[in-house]
Design a protein around this motif. Structure first.
Motif, PDB file in Angstrom:
ATOM      1  N   GLY A  33      14.772  40.105  18.721  1.00 31.97           N
ATOM      2  CA  GLY A  33      13.395  40.362  19.135  1.00 31.97           C
ATOM      3  C   GLY A  33      12.921  41.735  18.706  1.00 31.97           C
ATOM      4  N   ILE A  34      13.781  42.744  18.828  1.00 32.59           N
ATOM      5  CA  ILE A  34      13.408  44.099  18.416  1.00 32.59           C
ATOM      6  C   ILE A  34      13.189  44.149  16.908  1.00 32.59           C
ATOM      7  N   LYS A  35      14.063  43.468  16.162  1.00 31.67           N
ATOM      8  CA  LYS A  35      13.899  43.433  14.705  1.00 31.67           C
ATOM      9  C   LYS A  35      12.585  42.758  14.326  1.00 31.67           C
ATOM     10  N   GLU A  36      12.255  41.672  15.037  1.00 33.07           N
ATOM     11  CA  GLU A  36      11.000  40.990  14.731  1.00 33.07           C
ATOM     12  C   GLU A  36       9.801  41.869  15.040  1.00 33.07           C
ATOM     13  N   MET A  37       9.888  42.645  16.128  1.00 34.80           N
ATOM     14  CA  MET A  37       8.804  43.566  16.453  1.00 34.80           C
ATOM     15  C   MET A  37       8.686  44.644  15.393  1.00 34.80           C
ATOM     16  N   ALA A  38       9.841  45.158  14.944  1.00 33.66           N
ATOM     17  CA  ALA A  38       9.823  46.234  13.951  1.00 33.66           C
ATOM     18  C   ALA A  38       9.268  45.757  12.619  1.00 33.66           C
ATOM     19  N   THR A  39       9.464  44.470  12.310  1.00 32.00           N
ATOM     20  CA  THR A  39       8.940  43.933  11.049  1.00 32.00           C
ATOM     21  C   THR A  39       7.593  43.228  11.264  1.00 32.00           C
ATOM     22  N   HIS A  40       7.010  43.429  12.461  1.00 33.02           N
ATOM     23  CA  HIS A  40       5.655  42.964  12.760  1.00 33.02           C
ATOM     24  C   HIS A  40       5.540  41.448  12.811  1.00 33.02           C
ATOM     25  N   GLN A  41       6.653  40.759  13.092  1.00 30.86           N
ATOM     26  CA  GLN A  41       6.592  39.305  13.201  1.00 30.86           C
ATOM     27  C   GLN A  41       6.235  38.872  14.621  1.00 30.86           C
ATOM     28  N   LYS A  42       6.637  39.682  15.597  1.00 30.80           N
ATOM     29  CA  LYS A  42       6.336  39.372  16.992  1.00 30.80           C
ATOM     30  C   LYS A  42       6.022  40.660  17.738  1.00 30.80           C
ATOM     31  N   GLY A  43       5.462  40.500  18.937  1.00 29.97           N
ATOM     32  CA  GLY A  43       5.163  41.660  19.757  1.00 29.97           C
ATOM     33  C   GLY A  43       3.858  41.463  20.507  1.00 29.97           C
ATOM     34  N   LYS A  44       3.413  42.529  21.167  1.00 27.66           N
ATOM     35  CA  LYS A  44       2.165  42.485  21.925  1.00 27.66           C
ATOM     36  C   LYS A  44       1.498  43.850  21.870  1.00 27.66           C
ATOM     37  N   VAL A  45       0.181  43.847  21.743  1.00 23.10           N
ATOM     38  CA  VAL A  45      -0.607  45.077  21.782  1.00 23.10           C
ATOM     39  C   VAL A  45      -1.514  44.995  22.996  1.00 23.10           C
ATOM     40  N   THR A  46      -1.458  46.010  23.856  1.00 27.49           N
ATOM     41  CA  THR A  46      -2.313  46.065  25.042  1.00 27.49           C
ATOM     42  C   THR A  46      -3.325  47.186  24.877  1.00 27.49           C
ATOM     43  N   ILE A  47      -4.611  46.833  24.993  1.00 28.81           N
ATOM     44  CA  ILE A  47      -5.696  47.774  24.758  1.00 28.81           C
ATOM     45  C   ILE A  47      -6.516  47.909  26.030  1.00 28.81           C
ATOM     46  N   ALA A  48      -6.703  49.137  26.509  1.00 27.85           N
ATOM     47  CA  ALA A  48      -7.598  49.405  27.634  1.00 27.85           C
ATOM     48  C   ALA A  48      -8.950  49.806  27.053  1.00 27.85           C
ATOM     49  N   CYS A  49      -9.955  48.960  27.246  1.00 27.52           N
ATOM     50  CA  CYS A  49     -11.230  49.155  26.548  1.00 27.52           C
ATOM     51  C   CYS A  49     -12.400  49.051  27.520  1.00 27.52           C
ATOM     52  N   ILE A  50     -13.341  49.985  27.427  1.00 26.96           N
ATOM     53  CA  ILE A  50     -14.562  49.846  28.225  1.00 26.96           C
ATOM     54  C   ILE A  50     -15.287  48.582  27.762  1.00 26.96           C
ATOM     55  N   PRO A  51     -15.829  47.783  28.694  1.00 23.09           N
ATOM     56  CA  PRO A  51     -16.329  46.449  28.345  1.00 23.09           C
ATOM     57  C   PRO A  51     -17.359  46.441  27.219  1.00 23.09           C
ATOM     58  N   THR A  52     -18.312  47.362  27.226  1.00 18.48           N
ATOM     59  CA  THR A  52     -19.343  47.332  26.183  1.00 18.48           C
ATOM     60  C   THR A  52     -18.746  47.551  24.804  1.00 18.48           C
ATOM     61  N   ALA A  53     -17.723  48.392  24.721  1.00 17.66           N
ATOM     62  CA  ALA A  53     -17.076  48.640  23.434  1.00 17.66           C
ATOM     63  C   ALA A  53     -16.222  47.462  23.009  1.00 17.66           C
ATOM     64  N   ALA A  54     -15.670  46.730  23.976  1.00 16.99           N
ATOM     65  CA  ALA A  54     -14.831  45.569  23.646  1.00 16.99           C
ATOM     66  C   ALA A  54     -15.624  44.554  22.838  1.00 16.99           C
ATOM     67  N   PHE A  55     -16.858  44.263  23.256  1.00 18.50           N
ATOM     68  CA  PHE A  55     -17.691  43.292  22.533  1.00 18.50           C
ATOM     69  C   PHE A  55     -18.035  43.803  21.137  1.00 18.50           C
ATOM     70  N   TYR A  56     -18.216  45.092  21.001  1.00 19.59           N
ATOM     71  CA  TYR A  56     -18.699  45.658  19.751  1.00 19.59           C
ATOM     72  C   TYR A  56     -17.579  45.844  18.731  1.00 19.59           C
ATOM     73  N   PHE A  57     -16.483  46.475  19.143  1.00 17.65           N
ATOM     74  CA  PHE A  57     -15.433  46.878  18.203  1.00 17.65           C
ATOM     75  C   PHE A  57     -14.393  45.802  17.924  1.00 17.65           C
ATOM     76  N   LEU A  58     -14.005  45.051  18.963  1.00 20.69           N
ATOM     77  CA  LEU A  58     -12.745  44.333  18.871  1.00 20.69           C
ATOM     78  C   LEU A  58     -12.752  42.989  18.150  1.00 20.69           C
ATOM     79  N   PRO A  59     -13.773  42.135  18.283  1.00 19.89           N
ATOM     80  CA  PRO A  59     -13.641  40.794  17.681  1.00 19.89           C
ATOM     81  C   PRO A  59     -13.292  40.799  16.200  1.00 19.89           C
ATOM     82  N   GLY A  60     -13.996  41.594  15.399  1.00 22.30           N
ATOM     83  CA  GLY A  60     -13.720  41.628  13.958  1.00 22.30           C
ATOM     84  C   GLY A  60     -12.339  42.169  13.647  1.00 22.30           C
ATOM     85  N   VAL A  61     -11.912  43.193  14.397  1.00 15.30           N
ATOM     86  CA  VAL A  61     -10.591  43.793  14.171  1.00 15.30           C
ATOM     87  C   VAL A  61      -9.498  42.807  14.566  1.00 15.30           C
ATOM     88  N   ILE A  62      -9.687  42.123  15.695  1.00 12.38           N
ATOM     89  CA  ILE A  62      -8.694  41.141  16.151  1.00 12.38           C
ATOM     90  C   ILE A  62      -8.564  40.007  15.137  1.00 12.38           C
TER      91      ILE A  62
END
Length: 298
Positions: free
Chosen positions: A84-113
């Protein structure tokens, strides 16, 4: 207290399966005396013999038979963890947690995601759409890998990378008398009921500071917790609101419109917030790079 080494578990399993110390020693590239010492050490840690031996045969004791499936599970769990660690290091698996103010979430995140998921489909995204203060705490505590937040204050625990400036505008109904104007000044708003957000909000802090600087008192008649609620009240014709431009609906299907603030403008600065003394996960670093490439302004 001595700890069990995973190599000893692998050796124990090999001896148990082959029934032969000599064969097991050759398989794991150890001398037979070295392998015997490792098994004696394992038995000492467990406090019981695992093998009975004669000159021709080796078999498991009752304790050894009971320990064998547990040893297999322990070794399997360890190997899966490393994988699992190897897969995370090679970007095959993992999780990104983002704390985002709601108005910015609609604006910034969809295209990036969308772009991030195309490049790294095995990495999951978790968005904590919280207030500016809550988002900052999430980053500082480590509940989020990073945040998209307002530059509300300087904290030594975090660094801030600028994304954009978000000006405040006056939100009104399309049929409101103020909608006839190109821009709106403080004096224009005095006769009208103002809808504000809670004093705990970073947006409210910016508005109150601007009013004090301009020596203006407005008719703050309604107070709500969320910008989305203030938009609903404006749409119902209950008042007007001074809000960040990013909070305005992006479609033309509502009765809402906005006008720039005349005079000294109010703006909030939005950017990426991350911990200064803790390294970021590889997956989060990849996400931030795409975010900055897409949205960062010089």
């Amino acid at each position: 207290m001595h700890q069990i080494e995973f190599k000893d578990l692998a050796i124990f399993i090999r001896v148990a399966e082959s029934g032969n110390f000599h064969e097991a020693a050759a398989f794991v590239h150890l001398s037979q005396p070295a392998l015997s010492r490792r098994m004696q050490r394992l038995e000492a840690i467990l406090g019981t013999p695992l093998f009975e031996r004669t000159t021709r045969k080796t078999w498991l004791t009752p304790a050894g038979r009971e320990f064998l499936p547990k040893a297999r599970r322990m070794l399997e769990d360890f190997e899966l963890s490393v994988l699992g660690i190897k897969e995370m290091a090679t970007h095959q698996k993992g999780k990104v947690t983002i704390a985002c103010i709601p108005t910015a979430a609609f604006y910034f995140l969809p295209g990036v995601i969308r772009e991030f998921n195309q490049l790294y489909p095995g990495i999951r995204i978790k968005i904590l759409d919280v207030s500016a203060n809550e988002g900052l705490e999430c980053v500082i505590r480590g509940d989020a890998d990073f945040g998209i937040n307002m530059a509300i204050a300087q904290y030594p625990e975090v660094s801030f990378t600028h994304l954009l400036d978000d000006p405040f505008v006056v939100c009104i109904r399309r049929d409101h008398p103020l909608a006839q104007q190109q821009d709106i000044g403080w004096a224009d708003m005095e006769p009208h009921k103002l809808i504000t957000v809670s004093k705990d909000s970073g947006n409210r802090t910016l508005l109150d500071s601007a009013l004090v600087e301009s020596n203006v008192r407005l008719n703050g008649f309604y107070e709500v917790q969320h910008l989305s609620t203030s938009l609903g009240l404006v749409e119902m014709g209950l008042g007007i609101a001074v809000i960040p431009q990013l909070a305005m609906p992006s479609n033309d299907s509502t009765m809402l419109t906005c006008r720039p603030l005349r005079g000294a403008p109010i703006k909030r600065v939005i950017g990426v917030v991350r911990r200064t003394h803790t390294s970021i996960t590889p997956a989060a670093d990849l996400f931030i790079n795409i975010l900055l490439e897409k949205w960062s302004t010089p």
